[in-house]
Design a protein around this motif. Sequence first.
Motif, PDB file in Angstrom:
ATOM      1  N   GLN A 156       0.847  -1.190   0.000  1.00  0.00           N
ATOM      2  CA  GLN A 156       0.000   0.000   0.000  1.00  0.00           C
ATOM      3  C   GLN A 156       0.889   1.248   0.000  1.00  0.00           C
ATOM      4  O   GLN A 156       1.752   1.404   0.842  1.00  0.00           O
ATOM      5  CB  GLN A 156      -0.881   0.004   1.241  1.00  0.00           C
ATOM      6  N   VAL A 157       0.637   2.127  -0.961  1.00  0.00           N
ATOM      7  CA  VAL A 157       1.424   3.350  -1.069  1.00  0.00           C
ATOM      8  C   VAL A 157       0.877   4.393  -0.107  1.00  0.00           C
ATOM      9  O   VAL A 157      -0.323   4.635  -0.051  1.00  0.00           O
ATOM     10  CB  VAL A 157       1.388   3.890  -2.502  1.00  0.00           C
ATOM     11  N   GLN A 158       1.782   5.003   0.640  1.00  0.00           N
ATOM     12  CA  GLN A 158       1.378   6.050   1.570  1.00  0.00           C
ATOM     13  C   GLN A 158       2.335   7.225   1.510  1.00  0.00           C
ATOM     14  O   GLN A 158       3.548   7.037   1.361  1.00  0.00           O
ATOM     15  CB  GLN A 158       1.356   5.512   3.008  1.00  0.00           C
ATOM     16  N   LEU A 159       1.771   8.411   1.623  1.00  0.00           N
ATOM     17  CA  LEU A 159       2.545   9.633   1.819  1.00  0.00           C
ATOM     18  C   LEU A 159       2.124  10.189   3.175  1.00  0.00           C
ATOM     19  O   LEU A 159       0.931  10.408   3.405  1.00  0.00           O
ATOM     20  CB  LEU A 159       2.263  10.663   0.728  1.00  0.00           C
ATOM     21  N   SER A 210       6.061   5.635   1.431  1.00  0.00           N
ATOM     22  CA  SER A 210       6.292   4.212   1.659  1.00  0.00           C
ATOM     23  C   SER A 210       5.440   3.405   0.702  1.00  0.00           C
ATOM     24  O   SER A 210       4.468   3.912   0.150  1.00  0.00           O
ATOM     25  CB  SER A 210       5.956   3.832   3.109  1.00  0.00           C
ATOM     26  N   GLY A 211       5.826   2.169   0.486  1.00  0.00           N
ATOM     27  CA  GLY A 211       5.072   1.304  -0.414  1.00  0.00           C
ATOM     28  C   GLY A 211       5.610   1.280  -1.830  1.00  0.00           C
ATOM     29  O   GLY A 211       5.335   0.345  -2.579  1.00  0.00           O
ATOM     30  N   ARG A 212       6.298   2.321  -2.239  1.00  0.00           N
ATOM     31  CA  ARG A 212       6.983   2.373  -3.525  1.00  0.00           C
ATOM     32  C   ARG A 212       7.932   3.561  -3.480  1.00  0.00           C
ATOM     33  O   ARG A 212       7.786   4.456  -2.659  1.00  0.00           O
ATOM     34  CB  ARG A 212       6.019   2.504  -4.705  1.00  0.00           C
ATOM     35  N   THR A 213       8.862   3.569  -4.414  1.00  0.00           N
ATOM     36  CA  THR A 213       9.791   4.682  -4.482  1.00  0.00           C
ATOM     37  C   THR A 213       9.293   5.709  -5.498  1.00  0.00           C
ATOM     38  O   THR A 213       8.706   5.343  -6.527  1.00  0.00           O
ATOM     39  CB  THR A 213      11.200   4.210  -4.877  1.00  0.00           C
TER      40      THR A 213
END
Length: 125
Positions: free
Chosen positions: A1-4, A25-28
């Motif tokens: 899960q992508v989070q900012l 988090s979750g991807r770059t």
Amino acid sequence: QVQLVESGGGLVQAGGSLRLSCAASGRTFSSNAMGWFRQAQGKEREFVAGISWSGLGIYYGDTVKGRFIISRDNAKNTVYLQMNSLKPEDTAVYYCAADSDNRFPRRETSNYDYWGQGTQVTVSS
């Protein structure tokens, strides 16, 4: 899960400074443009600053130019917003955003497909 996730907001007196952080988090997002936006109560969300994937392309909204500085640390997957000489009119919820399709930042909210939950910045007079 992508989070900012934004942090660093708070209450500050006019003329003071704050530094916001946005950790992904979750991807770059090291190959993508990132941006900061803000939304004051009763107003539309507005562009504050954007930074290219390399950190070399930087753009600011007219109301913050010369006072705010955007930067990024791709190794930490984090974007920062240093806010100086704050004014009461800077009071707003500040949002971090990522554009997964572009390397260079745009000013329109519609270009960004990942958003943080926002952090409140309040500047007292």
